[in-house]
Design an enzyme around this catalytic site. Structure first.
Site, PDB file in Angstrom:
ATOM      1  N   SER A 147       0.855  -1.199   0.000  1.00 35.78           N
ATOM      2  CA  SER A 147       0.000   0.000   0.000  1.00 35.78           C
ATOM      3  C   SER A 147       0.892   1.251   0.000  1.00 35.78           C
ATOM      4  CB  SER A 147      -0.851  -0.023   1.285  1.00 35.78           C
ATOM      5  OG  SER A 147      -1.440   1.231   1.522  1.00 35.78           O
ATOM      6  N   TYR A 160      -3.597  -0.805  10.060  1.00 38.13           N
ATOM      7  CA  TYR A 160      -3.409  -0.981   8.615  1.00 38.13           C
ATOM      8  C   TYR A 160      -1.995  -0.554   8.210  1.00 38.13           C
ATOM      9  CZ  TYR A 160      -4.532  -0.781   3.597  1.00 38.13           C
ATOM     10  OH  TYR A 160      -4.563  -0.982   2.229  1.00 38.13           O
TER      11      TYR A 160
HETATM   12  P1  NAD Z   1     -11.836  -4.873  -1.187  1.00 37.30           P
HETATM   13  O1  NAD Z   1     -12.380  -4.549   0.138  1.00 37.30           O
HETATM   14  O2  NAD Z   1     -12.710  -4.836  -2.390  1.00 37.30           O
HETATM   15  O3  NAD Z   1     -11.127  -6.279  -1.172  1.00 37.30           O
HETATM   16  C1  NAD Z   1     -10.659  -6.928  -0.021  1.00 37.30           C
HETATM   17  C2  NAD Z   1     -10.750  -8.410  -0.245  1.00 37.30           C
HETATM   18  O4  NAD Z   1     -10.288  -9.100   0.911  1.00 37.30           O
HETATM   19  C3  NAD Z   1     -12.182  -8.850  -0.506  1.00 37.30           C
HETATM   20  O5  NAD Z   1     -12.213  -9.763  -1.575  1.00 37.30           O
HETATM   21  C4  NAD Z   1     -12.558  -9.540   0.796  1.00 37.30           C
HETATM   22  O6  NAD Z   1     -13.505 -10.561   0.601  1.00 37.30           O
HETATM   23  C5  NAD Z   1     -11.217 -10.105   1.238  1.00 37.30           C
HETATM   24  N1  NAD Z   1     -11.242 -10.397   2.657  1.00 37.30           N
HETATM   25  C6  NAD Z   1     -11.282  -9.508   3.685  1.00 37.30           C
HETATM   26  N2  NAD Z   1     -11.367 -10.172   4.859  1.00 37.30           N
HETATM   27  C7  NAD Z   1     -11.358 -11.498   4.554  1.00 37.30           C
HETATM   28  C8  NAD Z   1     -11.446 -12.673   5.329  1.00 37.30           C
HETATM   29  N3  NAD Z   1     -11.545 -12.651   6.669  1.00 37.30           N
HETATM   30  N4  NAD Z   1     -11.435 -13.859   4.700  1.00 37.30           N
HETATM   31  C9  NAD Z   1     -11.360 -13.918   3.348  1.00 37.30           C
HETATM   32  N5  NAD Z   1     -11.267 -12.841   2.565  1.00 37.30           N
HETATM   33  C10 NAD Z   1     -11.285 -11.643   3.167  1.00 37.30           C
HETATM   34  O7  NAD Z   1     -10.635  -3.843  -1.376  1.00 37.30           O
HETATM   35  P2  NAD Z   1      -9.375  -3.867  -2.346  1.00 37.30           P
HETATM   36  O8  NAD Z   1      -8.971  -2.472  -2.497  1.00 37.30           O
HETATM   37  O9  NAD Z   1      -9.608  -4.683  -3.539  1.00 37.30           O
HETATM   38  O10 NAD Z   1      -8.281  -4.582  -1.418  1.00 37.30           O
HETATM   39  C11 NAD Z   1      -7.411  -5.589  -1.876  1.00 37.30           C
HETATM   40  C12 NAD Z   1      -6.036  -5.392  -1.289  1.00 37.30           C
HETATM   41  O11 NAD Z   1      -5.476  -4.192  -1.821  1.00 37.30           O
HETATM   42  C13 NAD Z   1      -6.032  -5.224   0.233  1.00 37.30           C
HETATM   43  O12 NAD Z   1      -4.927  -5.892   0.780  1.00 37.30           O
HETATM   44  C14 NAD Z   1      -5.894  -3.719   0.394  1.00 37.30           C
HETATM   45  O13 NAD Z   1      -5.336  -3.386   1.609  1.00 37.30           O
HETATM   46  C15 NAD Z   1      -4.979  -3.413  -0.765  1.00 37.30           C
HETATM   47  N6  NAD Z   1      -4.913  -2.021  -1.172  1.00 37.30           N
HETATM   48  C16 NAD Z   1      -6.015  -1.370  -1.660  1.00 37.30           C
HETATM   49  C17 NAD Z   1      -5.889  -0.037  -2.048  1.00 37.30           C
HETATM   50  C18 NAD Z   1      -7.043   0.747  -2.609  1.00 37.30           C
HETATM   51  O14 NAD Z   1      -6.898   1.952  -2.811  1.00 37.30           O
HETATM   52  N7  NAD Z   1      -8.174   0.161  -2.886  1.00 37.30           N
HETATM   53  C19 NAD Z   1      -4.667   0.609  -1.936  1.00 37.30           C
HETATM   54  C20 NAD Z   1      -3.581  -0.072  -1.424  1.00 37.30           C
HETATM   55  C21 NAD Z   1      -3.715  -1.389  -1.055  1.00 37.30           C
END
Ligand code: NAD
Length: 255
Positions: A147, A160
């Protein structure tokens, strides 16, 4: 010399992606299936959207339902993945959660829930696959999702930030131990992407404008934006890339 673009193909490979039902995980699943891989999506809930997107172009996808908050599920994930497609070649540690709260008010439960999924699970799932890869001596690829808060402090997200900062260190540490076994451990640091993770930020007009104003590319990222980096790091083209975190951030870190 004409470049051999087959080096980017994932044909014949199997990739396991956690958090496959939404957002970036879904984007990575679709990209990998498109690049020729068999894809296993791990999620708490059904991955029907992801499955439908992949079925639309005849790609290969199976889901494994598991709650990633408890490392006790790991043997079941490994067994179901093997049953689906045999050897797993690529692991993407994508599942992650964020809890927004002033640091003084964070509860032990919230702290633990973030660290369990974003950090503890990433290590032990990686360990489970790496053990098999070291035994069969055929190598493997691990891609962790970091991130901007792997580099910056952020605000109102202490667990986080701690977990995502740990991801960069862990990526380097595991690369130091496993590179000699043809295991590539790398990470992708997404910038501000349009997913559930940032829904509350995007709803907050002021924060949303502040963020957008700082992104040199002038727009939020999308799950499609991460596809190229995810394919590259999973492919033979990245065989000598170890322990590196690649930012896909519209230039955010360059500011
Ligand atoms: P999102 O919330 O759409 O996806 C998160 C995913 O994690 C979902 O598919 C959810 O089902 C899964 N998840 C969460 N808890 C879980 C559990 N207990 N068991 C099984 N699955 C679980 O958001 P996203 O942005 O797609 O996040 C994906 C990754 O990217 C994460 O690690 C997030 O921290 C990272 N990220 C996102 C951003 C952003 O701007 N969206 C930026 C940096 C990093």
């Amino acid at each position: 010399m004409t470049p051999n673009l087959n080096m980017f193909s994932l044909e014949g490979k199997t990739a396991l992606v956690t958090g496959a039902n939404t957002g970036l995980g879904q984007g990575i699943c679709v990209a990998y299936a498109n690049a020729g891989a068999n894809v296993i999506g791990v999620a708490r809930r059904s991955c029907e959207d992801t499955a439908a997107k992949i079925a639309a172009f005849g790609g290969s996808f199976q889901e494994v339902i598991a709650d990633l908050s408890d490392i006790a599920v790991i043997p079941q994930i490994v067994a179901q993945a093997q049953k689906a497609f045999g050897r797993v070649d690529i692991l993407v540690n994508n599942a992650g959660i964020i809890k927004r709260c002033d640091a003084v008010d964070v509860s032990v439960e919230d702290w633990d829930s973030v660290i369990n999924i974003n950090e503890r699970m990433v290590f032990f799932l990686s360990q489970a696959f790496a053990k098999g890869w070291i035994e069969d001596n055929k190598g493997g690829k691990i891609i962790n999702i970091a991130s901007m808060l792997s580099y910056q402090g952020g605000i109102r997200v202490p667990a986080y930030t701690a977990s995502k900062s740990a991801i960069i260190g862990l990526t380097r540490e595991l690369a130091n131990e496993w590179s000699k076994h043809q295991i590539n451990v790398n990470a992708i640091a997404p910038g501000y992407m349009e997913t559930n993770n940032t829904e509350n930020l995007r709803k907050d007009e002021q924060r949303s404008e502040e963020i957008l104003g700082r992104i040199p590319a002038g727009r939020w990222g999308t799950p499609e934006d991460i596809a190229g980096a995810a394919i590259f790091l999973a492919s033979e083209a990245a065989s000598y890339v170890h322990g590196f975190t690649l930012a896909v951030d519209g230039g955010w870190l360059a500011r």
